[in-house]
Design an enzyme around this catalytic site. Sequence first.
Site, PDB file in Angstrom:
ATOM      1  N   SER A 245       0.852  -1.185   0.000  1.00 14.78           N
ATOM      2  CA  SER A 245       0.000   0.000   0.000  1.00 14.78           C
ATOM      3  C   SER A 245       0.889   1.237   0.000  1.00 14.78           C
ATOM      4  CB  SER A 245      -0.912   0.008   1.240  1.00 14.78           C
ATOM      5  OG  SER A 245      -0.137   0.179   2.418  1.00 14.78           O
ATOM      6  N   LYS A 246       0.259   2.393   0.024  1.00 15.48           N
ATOM      7  CA  LYS A 246       1.015   3.648  -0.055  1.00 15.48           C
ATOM      8  C   LYS A 246       1.967   3.841   1.118  1.00 15.48           C
ATOM      9  CE  LYS A 246      -2.129   6.259  -3.020  1.00 15.48           C
ATOM     10  NZ  LYS A 246      -2.956   7.475  -3.160  1.00 15.48           N
ATOM     11  N   ARG A 247       1.697   3.152   2.235  1.00 15.83           N
ATOM     12  CA  ARG A 247       2.611   3.315   3.374  1.00 15.83           C
ATOM     13  C   ARG A 247       3.989   2.730   3.063  1.00 15.83           C
ATOM     14  NH1 ARG A 247      -0.752  -0.823   5.039  1.00 15.83           N
ATOM     15  NH2 ARG A 247       0.266  -2.839   5.402  1.00 15.83           N
ATOM     16  N   GLY A 249       5.438   3.289   0.224  1.00 16.52           N
ATOM     17  CA  GLY A 249       6.031   4.158  -0.793  1.00 16.52           C
ATOM     18  C   GLY A 249       5.200   4.138  -2.059  1.00 16.52           C
TER      19      GLY A 249
END
Length: 470
Positions: A245-247, A249
């Site tokens: 996920s975006k966490r 990167g």
Amino acid sequence: MAENIRLRFAPSPTGYLHVGGARTALYNFLYARKKNGAFVLRIEDTDTQRSSEEMTHVILNSMKWLGLNWDEGPFYQSRRLHLYQQAALRLVDQGKAYRCFCKPEELNTRRDAGMKANGAWKYERLCFQLSPEDTQKKLDAGEPHAIRFIVPPGRTQFQDLIHGEISLDHGSIDDFVLLRSDRHPTYHLSVVVDDIDMKITHVIRGDDHISNTPKQILLYEAFQAEPPAFGHLPLILGPDKKRLSKRHGSVAVEEYRNQGILPETLVNFLALLGWNPGDEREIFSLQELIQEFDLKRAGGSNAVFDLKKLQWMNGRYLSSSSLQRILQALEPFLPDPGWMNHPDFPQRVDLMRTRAVTLVELAQMLEIFYIDEFAYDSKGMEKVRKENNLQPFLQELITALEQLAQWQVADLEALLRTFTEQKGIKAAVLIHPLRLAVSGKTSGPGLFELLHVMGKQQTIQRLNRFLAGL
């Protein structure tokens, strides 16, 4: 007669093309090409509030950039609503679905109560129990309603192309909604209607769709159509073994493109997230992937997205691809397109590309040739200033370089070696200051290769500037 293989990729334009979606598209593309089949592109844009034309363009451009060219489409579900509505009504007429007049807020209240009391809830089939007369009265009154599928008793089994046999008891499946009260289809209805209409023979998608498959097989049977073969890919995880996920990167293809990853690198990297060639090879062209691809070698365990490996692989591609390919890919990343007009620009790129892992990094490395007012590495300067009698040596060397007739790598190295021998000093005494003088750095490509592509005039100008600052 050989089977007419047809696969599809069906993204929803509610966001960018995620690397997980790109891998799904790639596997479908590779399978279709390997089997001489068709690769169909369908845009699932029935979610009118979240879908956007902008995201559709981004997805299409990302696929083109990756080289995943489709044979048919793109087909837009938003332009096919009448087909889904007709299909739902056909099931109602056949007694395989029914109209549900339950209001969303009522359903939410009952669901919350059921979850609180039992930890689970299924729709109670209240509207299934309505008499035809009561149903008609509600229709005549114009009451909004959905259409639900009647889930029969029993069990659905299917042979997954990756996981093997999967089975689910119908007791755990609701009478799921096919058509919402706004006459828009749910995912289950639209995907099955489209796959039947488009004659899709194989569906390769993520593991998160496994729970959807029994419902969709029931719909295929209701429509008296042969279900496609299903294969579900393992999830892509971040380094912490949690779903990517975006966490973690960057997760969108567009972001990696902007970071200077080559499309051939990303395709190669994604192919190996869940599939292996059966040996130790890691570098494949798209054509080689098509030739080698076999779903039997797709693993059932989750894959880990390793950014360092992606960068390593990109470095390999930057080093080994044709220079013309790198020059073409590099152009959008240059701070000044005018750099390309320098006659030695190709040689400068060729010298630096083996040290870069992204096109962004390569463009930054080229700055040393085009920006003269740069700072010197502080530790490097500290070391240089500790050397005794360095300035006279540098001044004499500059004079010798000015008189050098041929500015080639071998000539530059021969001059320096001869010069240092005559002065009775080690070559390293001058090599390190020379590198610092012309680039501001203490490391980089071979010094003589660097001086060669820097050019005589620029090299001597920078040496004079450096000498004046000592």
